[in-house]
Every structure is written in structure tokens, then in C-alpha cells.
Design an enzyme around this catalytic site. Structure first.
Site, PDB file in Angstrom:
ATOM      1  N   GLY A 113       0.772  -1.233   0.000  1.00 38.81           N
ATOM      2  CA  GLY A 113       0.000   0.000   0.000  1.00 38.81           C
ATOM      3  C   GLY A 113       0.803   1.283   0.000  1.00 38.81           C
ATOM      4  O   GLY A 113       0.235   2.349   0.213  1.00 38.81           O
ATOM      5  N   SER A 158       2.671   2.611  -2.559  1.00 41.49           N
ATOM      6  CA  SER A 158       2.862   3.313  -3.833  1.00 41.49           C
ATOM      7  C   SER A 158       1.875   2.786  -4.861  1.00 41.49           C
ATOM      8  O   SER A 158       1.212   1.758  -4.655  1.00 41.49           O
ATOM      9  CB  SER A 158       4.291   3.126  -4.352  1.00 41.49           C
ATOM     10  OG  SER A 158       4.553   1.755  -4.636  1.00 41.49           O
ATOM     11  N   TYR A 209       3.413 -13.537 -16.163  1.00 36.06           N
ATOM     12  CA  TYR A 209       2.671 -12.624 -15.285  1.00 36.06           C
ATOM     13  C   TYR A 209       1.171 -12.883 -15.394  1.00 36.06           C
ATOM     14  O   TYR A 209       0.465 -12.994 -14.381  1.00 36.06           O
ATOM     15  CB  TYR A 209       2.989 -11.175 -15.654  1.00 36.06           C
ATOM     16  CG  TYR A 209       2.135 -10.164 -14.939  1.00 36.06           C
ATOM     17  CD1 TYR A 209       2.334  -9.876 -13.591  1.00 36.06           C
ATOM     18  CD2 TYR A 209       1.120  -9.479 -15.615  1.00 36.06           C
ATOM     19  CE1 TYR A 209       1.543  -8.946 -12.934  1.00 36.06           C
ATOM     20  CE2 TYR A 209       0.330  -8.550 -14.968  1.00 36.06           C
ATOM     21  CZ  TYR A 209       0.551  -8.283 -13.630  1.00 36.06           C
ATOM     22  OH  TYR A 209      -0.240  -7.366 -12.975  1.00 36.06           O
TER      23      TYR A 209
END
Length: 246
Positions: A13, A15, A149
Site C-alpha cells: 500500500g 505506492s 505474469y
């Protein structure tokens, strides 16, 4: 969608999307805990989130860090009302250039780390609590070099489908929020020198003619975490300007 007296944990949390999501909850009165791997970055983030925000330095891929995180929350707050499982990593590795180290890092963080984040949080969550896992439209439409990914994000979708059956009757909801491209510094860093050109192409794919803004993902997270979505469970919400629907 108010969160007064609600204990909200946002992993990753400090960036980017994680910070935007944390800021959305802070603005709605939440008692907020954010995690990240760099304390200096956490300190900077929490200075903008208000007096009800605190930090725990933790890497979700490290089981000891997760144990310490949940031990701290139990001791200080006694419960978690909302978990935003946002922490993750990304990399561009096209077929032919996929490395063992890169593959392992993606799956260890995005799949293993998220799994044990959710499992560790559940004992602190009661009826009416909500888990929102941050996925990606790469789960269904990975671009070149994003196969691994995208596979990690597709794995999260499969896990959510199973987990809602595993905890049936608990009163805890689990949903997946899958953003499309969002205008963050991390996206531009991944795209490199051709960032703006690629963003222009991505904007053309959106039925809104643009990529997302971080605060828009924060608002979507608020909805899925709130009582406004009390009958939504096991869903995947695509926040991508409609690109995945056409």
C-alpha cells in the site's frame, strides 16, 4: 461506502495502485494498516494517509513476515474487517527469454504470497468481512512478454473460485478486482522509453478512449469491500474501460 470503525489491511500500500486504494479507504474513515518492503516508502505514504493509518514493513513472499504482520494486527486491533491483497510484482519476459529466477519470483510473490496472505488473515475475519484480491486483465489478455505474469493472475481467479466454497457459510466474501492499464509510474517504468507510445495504443483499445487513473481503482475496491456489494461473491470485476468486453 463508509468504513468508520473498520480495520482495513492493504498489502503493497505504499505506492501506485496500492497507495491509491489505501487513500480511498482512509478518506472513508477506515482504520488503515498498509504494508510494503521499504520502511522509508511506507513512512512517506502514511504521512499522507492521516492519523488513522499505520504501517508494518512486510514482504508477502516471506512466511515469517506474514506471521509477524498478523500477530501485530491481532495484538493491536484484534480483527481485520477488510483485506485488500494488492502486493505483487510484474515483469516482461517473452517466450525464449523466460528465466527460472523471473518465473519463480512472479509465482512466489503473486500466487504463493497472496495465498498465504489470505489464509493468514482469515482467522481474524468475521461475518460481514470482505477480501478483495487485486488481479489484472492480463489474466485473460496478456500482451507480448506477459505470459508468465498473466498466468499468475489467472491462477488467482481459479483460487478465488475454490476459496469461496472452502469458506462457505463463514460470512466472509472474496472477490477479484482486475484493473486494466492504469497511469502509474510503475507502468511507465515497465514500458520504458516507449511508454507514451504504448499507452496511446492501450488507450485506443479502451471503449472510453483512455487508460485508467489510480483513484478509479480505489473506488472500485471500496465498492467490492463495502456492504454495497453484500451479495457479490467470487466475482471478477474488470476495471479497464471496457477493453476486456469487446
Amino acid at each position: 461506502m463508509l468504513f468508520n470503525n473498520k480495520v482495513v489491511l492493504v498489502t503493497g500500500g505504499s505506492s501506485g495502485l496500492g497507495f491509491a486504494i489505501a487513500e480511498a479507504f482512509a478518506n472513508q474513515g477506515a482504520t488503515l494498516i498498509i504494508t510494503g518492503r521499504r520502511q522509508a516508502q511506507l513512512d512517506d505514504a502514511v504521512s499522507h494517509l492521516g492519523a488513522n493509518a499505520s504501517t508494518v514493513c512486510a514482504d508477502i513472499s516471506d512466511p515469517a513476515d506474514l506471521d509477524a504482520l498478523f500477530g501485530h494486527i491481532q495484538a493491536v486491533h484484534g480483527r481485520i474487517d477488510v483485506l485488500i491483497a494488492n502486493a505483487g510484482t510484474g515483469a516482461v519476459e517473452p517466450l525464449g527469454a523466460i528465466t527460472v529466477a523471473g518465473f519463480d519470483k512472479l509465482f512466489t510473490t503473486n500466487v504463493k504470497g497472496t495465498t498465504f496472505t489470505v489464509q493468514g488473515a482469515l482467522p481474524l475475519m468475521g461475518k460481514g468481512s470482505s477480501i478483495v484480491i487485486i488481479g489484472s486483465t492480463a489474466s485473460i489478455n496478456p500482451g507480448p512478454g506477459l505470459g508468465v505474469y498473466g498466468a499468475t493472475k489467472a491462477a488467482l481467479r481459479a483460487l478465488v473460485r475454490s476459496w469461496i466454497l472452502d469458506i462457505k457459510g463463514s460470512g466472509v466474501r472474496i472477490n477479484l478486482l482486475s484493473p486494466g492499464p492504469v497511469n502509474t509510474q510503475s507502468l511507465r517504468d515497465v514500458l520504458g522509453d516507449n511508454a507514451q507510445q504504448i499507452i496511446d495504443v492501450l488507450s485506443e483499445k479502451s471503449t472510453l478512449g483512455r487508460i485508467g487513473q489510480a483513484h478509479e481503482i480505489g473506488q472500485a475496491a471500496l465498492f467490492l469491500a463495502s456492504d454495497a456489494s453484500s451479495y457479490v461473491n467470487g466475482a471478477e470485476l474488470f476495471a479497464d474501460g471496457g477493453a476486456s468486453q469487446v
